[in-house]
Design a protein around this motif. Sequence first.
Motif, PDB file in Angstrom:
ATOM      1  N   ARG A  85       0.826  -1.208   0.000  1.00  0.00           N
ATOM      2  CA  ARG A  85       0.000   0.000   0.000  1.00  0.00           C
ATOM      3  C   ARG A  85       0.860   1.259   0.000  1.00  0.00           C
ATOM      4  O   ARG A  85       0.520   2.243  -0.655  1.00  0.00           O
ATOM      5  CB  ARG A  85      -0.932  -0.011   1.214  1.00  0.00           C
TER       6      ARG A  85
ATOM      7  N   GLY B 242       3.005  10.465  -9.380  1.00  0.00           N
ATOM      8  CA  GLY B 242       2.362  10.456 -10.689  1.00  0.00           C
ATOM      9  C   GLY B 242       3.028   9.525 -11.681  1.00  0.00           C
ATOM     10  O   GLY B 242       3.000   9.782 -12.895  1.00  0.00           O
ATOM     11  N   ARG B 243       3.598   8.426 -11.179  1.00  0.00           N
ATOM     12  CA  ARG B 243       4.278   7.481 -12.041  1.00  0.00           C
ATOM     13  C   ARG B 243       3.546   6.138 -12.029  1.00  0.00           C
ATOM     14  O   ARG B 243       2.902   5.773 -11.043  1.00  0.00           O
ATOM     15  CB  ARG B 243       5.743   7.259 -11.599  1.00  0.00           C
ATOM     16  N   PRO B 244       3.633   5.359 -13.122  1.00  0.00           N
ATOM     17  CA  PRO B 244       2.935   4.074 -13.186  1.00  0.00           C
ATOM     18  C   PRO B 244       3.444   3.109 -12.125  1.00  0.00           C
ATOM     19  O   PRO B 244       4.665   3.012 -11.899  1.00  0.00           O
ATOM     20  CB  PRO B 244       3.275   3.563 -14.596  1.00  0.00           C
ATOM     21  N   PRO B 245       2.563   2.385 -11.466  1.00  0.00           N
ATOM     22  CA  PRO B 245       2.996   1.456 -10.413  1.00  0.00           C
ATOM     23  C   PRO B 245       3.946   0.380 -10.908  1.00  0.00           C
ATOM     24  O   PRO B 245       4.762  -0.130 -10.137  1.00  0.00           O
ATOM     25  CB  PRO B 245       1.685   0.860  -9.899  1.00  0.00           C
TER      26      PRO B 245
ATOM     27  N   ALA C 114       3.753   5.894  -5.569  1.00  0.00           N
ATOM     28  CA  ALA C 114       3.601   5.967  -7.027  1.00  0.00           C
ATOM     29  C   ALA C 114       2.543   6.996  -7.407  1.00  0.00           C
ATOM     30  O   ALA C 114       2.734   7.801  -8.324  1.00  0.00           O
ATOM     31  CB  ALA C 114       3.237   4.590  -7.580  1.00  0.00           C
ATOM     32  N   ARG C 115       1.415   6.982  -6.703  1.00  0.00           N
ATOM     33  CA  ARG C 115       0.351   7.955  -6.997  1.00  0.00           C
ATOM     34  C   ARG C 115       0.831   9.373  -6.717  1.00  0.00           C
ATOM     35  O   ARG C 115       0.562  10.294  -7.492  1.00  0.00           O
ATOM     36  CB  ARG C 115      -0.889   7.642  -6.165  1.00  0.00           C
ATOM     37  N   ARG C 116       1.533   9.558  -5.606  1.00  0.00           N
ATOM     38  CA  ARG C 116       1.996  10.902  -5.235  1.00  0.00           C
ATOM     39  C   ARG C 116       2.987  11.447  -6.255  1.00  0.00           C
ATOM     40  O   ARG C 116       3.008  12.652  -6.534  1.00  0.00           O
ATOM     41  CB  ARG C 116       2.619  10.861  -3.848  1.00  0.00           C
TER      42      ARG C 116
ATOM     43  N   ALA D 123       2.291   1.752  -3.508  1.00  0.00           N
ATOM     44  CA  ALA D 123       1.267   2.258  -4.419  1.00  0.00           C
ATOM     45  C   ALA D 123       0.976   3.733  -4.155  1.00  0.00           C
ATOM     46  O   ALA D 123       0.771   4.522  -5.095  1.00  0.00           O
ATOM     47  CB  ALA D 123      -0.014   1.433  -4.274  1.00  0.00           C
ATOM     48  N   ALA D 124       0.992   4.123  -2.881  1.00  0.00           N
ATOM     49  CA  ALA D 124       0.703   5.512  -2.539  1.00  0.00           C
ATOM     50  C   ALA D 124       1.824   6.449  -2.995  1.00  0.00           C
ATOM     51  O   ALA D 124       1.569   7.562  -3.453  1.00  0.00           O
ATOM     52  CB  ALA D 124       0.481   5.647  -1.038  1.00  0.00           C
TER      53      ALA D 124
END
Length: 350
Positions: A259, A269-272, A265-267, A262-263
């Motif tokens: 988790r 802005g890159r692909p997981p 990666a979202r922050r 994944a968080a």
Amino acid sequence: MERAAVVAGLGGWVPPTVVSNDQLAEVLDTSDEWIRRRTGIRERRWVSPGQSTGDLAVEAGRRALASAGLEGVDAVVLATSSPDRHCPATAPEVATRLGLGPVPAFDVAAVCTGFVYALATGAGLVALGAAETVLVVGADAFSTLLAPDDRSTRVIFGDGGGAVVLRAGSSTEPGALTGLNLGSDGSLSDLIEVPAGGSRQRSTGVPAKTEDTYFTMQGQTVYAQAVRRMAESVQETVERTGWNLAEIDSFVLHQANARILAAVARRLGRPPERFLSNIETRGNTVAASIPLALADGVASGELRPGHKVVLAGFGGGLTWGSMALVWPRLAAHRTVSPEPAAAATEVGMP
């Protein structure tokens, strides 16, 4: 061309004892589904009775030396928060067991950021001309610090060791470390701790409570701090390196749990899929997690020569850090084997 520390060898080792989620569910109020949903972990490796952090470090170091084609180095830096003893440091014994002679050897304690801190230390020795080659190891037998009945921590952590060999080289060649960023915040030191056993508790003269001798973590606050600090550190390192986030082929972050990865990666802005992960079969191996992820990434083919890579860690202290490199071409050496061996043939599972 500036002198720089260059990654020249890679090795890792995890102990043979597999502990599955189902096994933990037999003794804890948990289930395979609960653990996977919250952490992304399916199984982890734990040391056997009598096996220690030093054993993990020796096996990982041996494989890294073989990968580099070396029998000796000028210094050893070991990142660990579960040393074989409070005193002395574990690194000198690791160096002796590896047959490295009377080289300088010392421990670095920064919990899950330990490997990044140790890399920075080894790179500094090379940059100063104090060493031509340095063995940098991250190893932890963290299962030995977990309360037997604590579901919140016991399901997360695994044991292992990972190592790289650094050599003196040019800042322009593949494998050269660059863009270092380190930080800490001691005001939040109680978020991740083993309360008892240190001088603060021992000086009171009051025997420690049993529960205070085990690892504790304030999970929700740690989650938020880990995501923020690793994302910010990665951005700082990328800027210092002169790259941009879109150029990065592989982000190799501390394997805290799925988790958090994944968080981040979202922050960013890159692909997981750009974030290497071995959390499913390794768990959180503390200081070993980044080098083990590198070894498993090479084994799977996800990490290839020429890739632009950013490493980042977050751990107790609080501490965090990151650095970058272009991944070099390395000889591959096995990560897992039924028994410790003098050498191995390939990175990855047997």
